[in-house]
Design a protein around this motif. Structure first.
Motif, PDB file in Angstrom:
ATOM      1  N   LYS A 187       0.830  -1.208   0.000  1.00  0.00           N
ATOM      2  CA  LYS A 187       0.000   0.000   0.000  1.00  0.00           C
ATOM      3  C   LYS A 187       0.863   1.258   0.000  1.00  0.00           C
ATOM      4  O   LYS A 187       0.577   2.224  -0.729  1.00  0.00           O
ATOM      5  CB  LYS A 187      -0.920  -0.016   1.219  1.00  0.00           C
ATOM      6  CG  LYS A 187      -2.086  -1.006   1.133  1.00  0.00           C
ATOM      7  CD  LYS A 187      -2.870  -1.028   2.426  1.00  0.00           C
ATOM      8  CE  LYS A 187      -4.132  -1.853   2.322  1.00  0.00           C
ATOM      9  NZ  LYS A 187      -5.170  -1.164   1.492  1.00  0.00           N
ATOM     10  N   LYS A 188       1.919   1.256   0.790  1.00  0.00           N
ATOM     11  CA  LYS A 188       2.812   2.414   0.855  1.00  0.00           C
ATOM     12  C   LYS A 188       3.486   2.650  -0.495  1.00  0.00           C
ATOM     13  O   LYS A 188       3.548   3.774  -0.992  1.00  0.00           O
ATOM     14  CB  LYS A 188       3.860   2.192   1.939  1.00  0.00           C
ATOM     15  CG  LYS A 188       4.835   3.351   2.141  1.00  0.00           C
ATOM     16  CD  LYS A 188       5.778   3.068   3.302  1.00  0.00           C
ATOM     17  CE  LYS A 188       6.709   4.251   3.569  1.00  0.00           C
ATOM     18  NZ  LYS A 188       7.645   4.488   2.464  1.00  0.00           N
ATOM     19  N   ALA A 189       4.004   1.561  -1.096  1.00  0.00           N
ATOM     20  CA  ALA A 189       4.668   1.675  -2.397  1.00  0.00           C
ATOM     21  C   ALA A 189       3.679   2.123  -3.477  1.00  0.00           C
ATOM     22  O   ALA A 189       4.032   2.890  -4.380  1.00  0.00           O
ATOM     23  CB  ALA A 189       5.299   0.343  -2.781  1.00  0.00           C
ATOM     24  N   SER A 190       2.440   1.637  -3.373  1.00  0.00           N
ATOM     25  CA  SER A 190       1.421   1.998  -4.352  1.00  0.00           C
ATOM     26  C   SER A 190       1.161   3.498  -4.365  1.00  0.00           C
ATOM     27  O   SER A 190       1.111   4.134  -5.431  1.00  0.00           O
ATOM     28  CB  SER A 190       0.124   1.246  -4.041  1.00  0.00           C
ATOM     29  OG  SER A 190      -0.916   1.669  -4.891  1.00  0.00           O
ATOM     30  N   LEU A 191       1.027   4.083  -3.203  1.00  0.00           N
ATOM     31  CA  LEU A 191       0.725   5.512  -3.105  1.00  0.00           C
ATOM     32  C   LEU A 191       1.863   6.360  -3.665  1.00  0.00           C
ATOM     33  O   LEU A 191       1.636   7.468  -4.159  1.00  0.00           O
ATOM     34  CB  LEU A 191       0.457   5.887  -1.646  1.00  0.00           C
ATOM     35  CG  LEU A 191      -0.086   7.296  -1.375  1.00  0.00           C
ATOM     36  CD1 LEU A 191      -1.384   7.541  -2.144  1.00  0.00           C
ATOM     37  CD2 LEU A 191      -0.297   7.514   0.112  1.00  0.00           C
TER      38      LEU A 191
END
Length: 268
Positions: A187-191
């Motif tokens: 999720k962090k990498a996606s954002l």
């Protein structure tokens, strides 16, 4: 938001296939399936519908064991016009042994070690069908990936990994997420990503809050409800709808790859 749709590109690819067919009219596609596996049967039905519409020669081979599949693959090697497509998953243990016996010049799925090796060294003609569809869509919409942060979620040999290799070759800054990576880290990498490729086969690993408004979201998934790896429309710059995005191009890309392989010289 701009939808990246594959229908127009599919028509262009079909025209290219028809030109190949004029030059190589004897090319024949051999579809190997297991009649007891619904996914295998479904894939062959889609392949059959496509080649029938274009008047392309084909044969469907139902097998009940890996050994039977290997024998058929070996029998195809006598004729360069034969192309072999294994409708995975067959549902057999060690079914990859069938693919290992396919000649790289008869492998439109581009899953043999030789074709994967060529891709690793930068030959984007050796992309498997879904991966080729993704790259074709980006090129068709003139999306420059150079320097962009790309997150590929899923590392299968037919989708996630080849897309990772292709985007890397095209100059993107790539990260590859897989089952050993925590959902929180994904999720962090996606954002933080400019390009997000969903290719895990798992639903909603990321939510709408994990996608930047400037992101390019490419959904390679397809589930029984007719939706992709996310079941919502993200608020972003570009998005491939499901259905209608990557899907329309996949079968056409595989068949075009078969004709491309026929143009190559046999160095053996």
């Amino acid at each position: 938001m701009i939808e990246l749709r594959g229908n127009a590109l599919r028509k262009k690819t079909i025209n290219e296939i028809l030109e190949f067919k004029k030059e190589y009219p004897l090319v024949k596609f051999n579809f190997i399936l297991n009649e007891k596996n619904d996914e295998s049967v479904s894939y062959v039905k889609m392949l059959e519908k496509f080649v029938v519409a274009l008047g392309i020669d084909y044969k469907i081979i139902s097998i009940s064991s890996v050994e039977e599949g290997i024998r058929y693959v070996e029998s195809c090697k006598d004729d360069r016009n034969n192309m072999v497509i294994v409708a995975r998953p067959l549902g057999f243990d060690n079914e990859e042994k069938i693919i290992e016996r396919i000649s790289p010049l008869q492998d439109p799925d581009m899953l043999t070690k030789e074709n994967i090796g060529d891709l690793v060294f930068g030959d984007l003609n050796k992309l498997p069908g879904t991966a080729k569809s993704v790259i074709s869509l980006l090129n068709n919409y003139e999306i420059d990936v150079k320097g962009k942060k790309a997150l590929i979620i899923g590392r299968s040999i037919s989708v996630g990994m080849p897309i990772f290799l292709a985007l890397q070759r095209m100059g993107a800054f790539c990260s590859l997420a897989h089952s050993k990576v925590s959902v929180a880290d994904i999720k962090k990498a996606s954002l933080e990503s400019d390009i997000i490729v969903l290719a895990s086969g798992q639903r909603n690993l990321i939510g709408s809050e994990d996608i930047s408004k400037k992101a390019i979201v490419i959904d390679c998934g397809y589930h029984s409800d007719g939706k992709g790896d996310i079941d919502f429309v993200p608020d972003c710059e570009y998005f491939t709808p499901v259905p209608g995005g990557v899907g329309p191009m996949t079968i056409a890309s595989v068949i075009k790859s078969g004709y491309y392989l026929r143009t190559l010289k046999n160095d053996n």
